[in-house]
Scaffold this motif. Sequence first.
Motif, PDB file in Angstrom:
ATOM      1  N   GLY A 139     -11.490  -4.046 -69.471  1.00 39.34           N
ATOM      2  CA  GLY A 139     -12.150  -4.363 -68.200  1.00 39.34           C
ATOM      3  C   GLY A 139     -11.168  -4.509 -67.055  1.00 39.34           C
ATOM      4  O   GLY A 139     -11.436  -4.057 -65.935  1.00 39.34           O
ATOM      5  N   ALA A 142     -10.088  -1.090 -66.050  1.00 40.39           N
ATOM      6  CA  ALA A 142     -11.164  -0.332 -65.423  1.00 40.39           C
ATOM      7  C   ALA A 142     -11.356  -0.727 -63.965  1.00 40.39           C
ATOM      8  O   ALA A 142     -11.892   0.068 -63.173  1.00 40.39           O
ATOM      9  CB  ALA A 142     -12.470  -0.530 -66.188  1.00 40.39           C
ATOM     10  N   GLN A 143     -10.938  -1.923 -63.563  1.00 38.79           N
ATOM     11  CA  GLN A 143     -11.073  -2.323 -62.159  1.00 38.79           C
ATOM     12  C   GLN A 143     -10.251  -1.431 -61.232  1.00 38.79           C
ATOM     13  O   GLN A 143     -10.611  -1.255 -60.072  1.00 38.79           O
ATOM     14  CB  GLN A 143     -10.643  -3.783 -61.990  1.00 38.79           C
ATOM     15  N   LYS A 146     -12.460   1.800 -60.273  1.00 41.01           N
ATOM     16  CA  LYS A 146     -13.823   1.511 -59.813  1.00 41.01           C
ATOM     17  C   LYS A 146     -14.743   1.212 -61.000  1.00 41.01           C
ATOM     18  O   LYS A 146     -15.881   1.671 -61.084  1.00 41.01           O
ATOM     19  CB  LYS A 146     -14.383   2.662 -58.983  1.00 41.01           C
ATOM     20  N   CYS A 147     -14.194   0.403 -61.945  1.00 38.41           N
ATOM     21  CA  CYS A 147     -14.937  -0.078 -63.108  1.00 38.41           C
ATOM     22  C   CYS A 147     -15.361   1.047 -64.050  1.00 38.41           C
ATOM     23  O   CYS A 147     -16.335   0.902 -64.800  1.00 38.41           O
ATOM     24  CB  CYS A 147     -16.161  -0.895 -62.681  1.00 38.41           C
ATOM     25  N   ARG A 148     -14.667   2.162 -64.018  1.00 35.27           N
ATOM     26  CA  ARG A 148     -14.917   3.229 -64.990  1.00 35.27           C
ATOM     27  C   ARG A 148     -14.063   2.995 -66.229  1.00 35.27           C
ATOM     28  O   ARG A 148     -12.877   2.677 -66.131  1.00 35.27           O
ATOM     29  CB  ARG A 148     -14.620   4.602 -64.394  1.00 35.27           C
TER      30      ARG A 148
END
Length: 241
Positions: A139, A142-143, A146-148
């Motif tokens: 997580g 992924a930030q 763009k949280c992918r």
Amino acid sequence: MSMFDAFGPLDDLIQVIYQGTHRFVLLSKVDFDAAFPGWDVHLGLADAGRWWRGRWEEKHAVGFVGADVSETLLETFADNLAGTVAQGDLFIGDWSAEKGADIKIIFDPSGKKPLPIPLTELSAEEAAIFVANELFSLGLNAQQRKCRLNPPEIPVYSSIPAAPAAPRRNSPPPTKKPRRASPSPPPPSSYKPKEANTPRRIPKESRNPPAEPPLAKPKRKGGVIKKGRKVQDMEFASDDE
């Protein structure tokens, strides 16, 4: 300086293993900042939620590669192990589904010098903590995307052509050169162009053609036309008559 400073190629690796009817996942990490650095491997069994852990410390590395090995050779050794993981050349030795069974992960099992690492099964609580920590690390990474979960490295193909790039402000827009009109091909021999409506110019000599001379008429005298006389030969009588 720790021996595991050369083990960078083995950090943050993941690979799946198919063995029999079982599916496993292997995670490889290098603990550089610990008081006693080491190389950690975790093995998870899919559809069962069971996890095993193994650790390679300096004493294990010295016992396998030697104590006086150079940093260059250590890096080569780590690169080879990373290649083994990438190629999936892995095997779970002494596999048993029994709780508390001692198993091991073997790197390059068909090589000249396979590397086995013993694994110890984690408790249900330890396994849950490990999985939660791994998901938390995913997580955080992924930030930055763009949280992918995965970086968008695969291009997206579209049937719509891309718009042309706008010219830079500092550079003048490109000027288009006028195209030269290509000469039209000559018409075929059977083609007859239409005649123009403009009158044709006629040479002065041919405007009034010379009239033919009139035929000579016989002369008239007093309204009577004289006809030509026939001339007859005159005959004379001889002296004998």
